[in-house]
Design an enzyme around this catalytic site. Structure first.
Site, PDB file in Angstrom:
ATOM      1  N   ASP A 142       0.852  -1.172   0.000  1.00  0.00           N
ATOM      2  CA  ASP A 142       0.000   0.000   0.000  1.00  0.00           C
ATOM      3  C   ASP A 142       0.901   1.239   0.000  1.00  0.00           C
ATOM      4  O   ASP A 142       2.115   1.130   0.190  1.00  0.00           O
ATOM      5  CB  ASP A 142      -0.909  -0.044   1.230  1.00  0.00           C
ATOM      6  CG  ASP A 142      -1.921   1.066   1.238  1.00  0.00           C
ATOM      7  OD1 ASP A 142      -2.397   1.458   0.156  1.00  0.00           O
ATOM      8  OD2 ASP A 142      -2.256   1.561   2.330  1.00  0.00           O
ATOM      9  N   ASP A 167      -0.426   5.112   0.949  1.00  0.00           N
ATOM     10  CA  ASP A 167      -0.797   6.039   2.018  1.00  0.00           C
ATOM     11  C   ASP A 167      -0.681   5.351   3.360  1.00  0.00           C
ATOM     12  O   ASP A 167      -1.295   4.313   3.603  1.00  0.00           O
ATOM     13  CB  ASP A 167      -2.231   6.542   1.817  1.00  0.00           C
ATOM     14  CG  ASP A 167      -2.374   7.428   0.587  1.00  0.00           C
ATOM     15  OD1 ASP A 167      -1.502   8.280   0.390  1.00  0.00           O
ATOM     16  OD2 ASP A 167      -3.345   7.258  -0.157  1.00  0.00           O
TER      17      ASP A 167
END
Length: 270
Positions: free
Chosen positions: A23, A25
């Site tokens: 991922d 963020d």
């Protein structure tokens, strides 16, 4: 990067994985701030010839823009290492209804992906209302979307995230912003991003590796970790984003590894 969390004894098994789905963020950055330990982690991925892809639920930016963002932070990562919920959403719609028309509430990354996959923009009688994160959120757009959905347009959202991390703390994300449309129409959106298996399937296809050789690294239990569990991929939760250690016990499932951040993954330098 040594953190306040004790490191698990089975880290060598994590480091031996051939492919990493990461991922962005809360894992790589908060807003425009690179997180501690990230440069060493990315350098390690590249030096060890690991297969890796940044799989983000954010639909705001195209892969080219994500590459440029990391370049500004001092990280050189090829454009082919990024895959977004905007691309997954556009691909989904292309297979469901080729050449369909859409009314979009979202940023250029989403609009561009939809154009790239052959969709046309239509704010009068679209086949779909497509919703993604946006800072141009306003009552008039929401009101129009409600009218269109009540008029027969199908509601699609790029991801179900309720919140996201930023430099200034937690901010509302797609799942929170689309809620007024769902509540006012009585129609629940179909969410394409994680934990939808579609996103993991796209990532695995791009990596070309087996599930046993792959691990997903993320900061959310309800999207990243759940995606990995449902795809049969080992999971690593990092506490650098929205999830705290205390929150883990509120879920009925657990990640394989819990780390302070991705800087804990490479072995300490001799």
């Amino acid at each position: 990067m040594q953190t306040t969390d004790s490191l698990p004894d089975n880290l060598p098994l994590l480091r031996a994985k051939k492919a990493f789905i990461c991922d962005m963020d809360g894992v790589i950055y908060h807003g425009d701030t690179l997180l501690a330990g990230v440069p060493r982690f990315v350098q390690w991925l590249q030096a060890e010839n690991k297969q890796f892809i940044f799989l983000t639920n954010s639909s705001e930016r195209a892969p080219r823009e994500l590459r440029q963002k990391l370049l500004r932070m001092g990280l050189d990562v090829g454009e082919d290492h990024f895959y977004t919920s905007a691309l997954a959403t556009a691909s989904f719609l292309c297979h469901q209804a080729p050449g369909c028309s859409v009314y979009v509430i979202g940023e250029p990354g989403l609009v561009g992906a939809l154009y790239e996959y052959g969709m046309t923009m239509n704010d009068i009688s679209p086949d779909y209302v497509v919703f993604g994160e946006t800072r141009a959120y306003g009552y008039e757009k929401v009101e129009r979307a409600i009218r269109l959905v009540l008029g027969g347009a199908k509601l699609i959202a790029t991801n179900p995230d309720i919140t996201g991390p930023s430099e200034n703390g937690i901010v509302p994300a797609c799942g929170a912003l689309i809620a007024p449309i769902e509540l006012a129409t009585g129609h629940k959106a179909y969410y394409v991003g994680k934990p939808n298996p579609l996103m993991m399937r796209h990532a695995m296809n791009r990596l070309g590796t087996h599930v046993d050789d792959t691990v997903i690294v993320g900061d959310r239990m309800d999207t990243d970790v759940l995606s990995g569990l449902e795809a049969g991929v080992e999971t690593t939760l990092v506490l650098s984003g929205v999830t705290t250690r205390a929150m883990i016990d509120t879920f009925s499932y657990r990640p394989k590894y819990v780390l302070g951040g991705v800087g804990d993954i490479p072995p300490a330098m001799a």
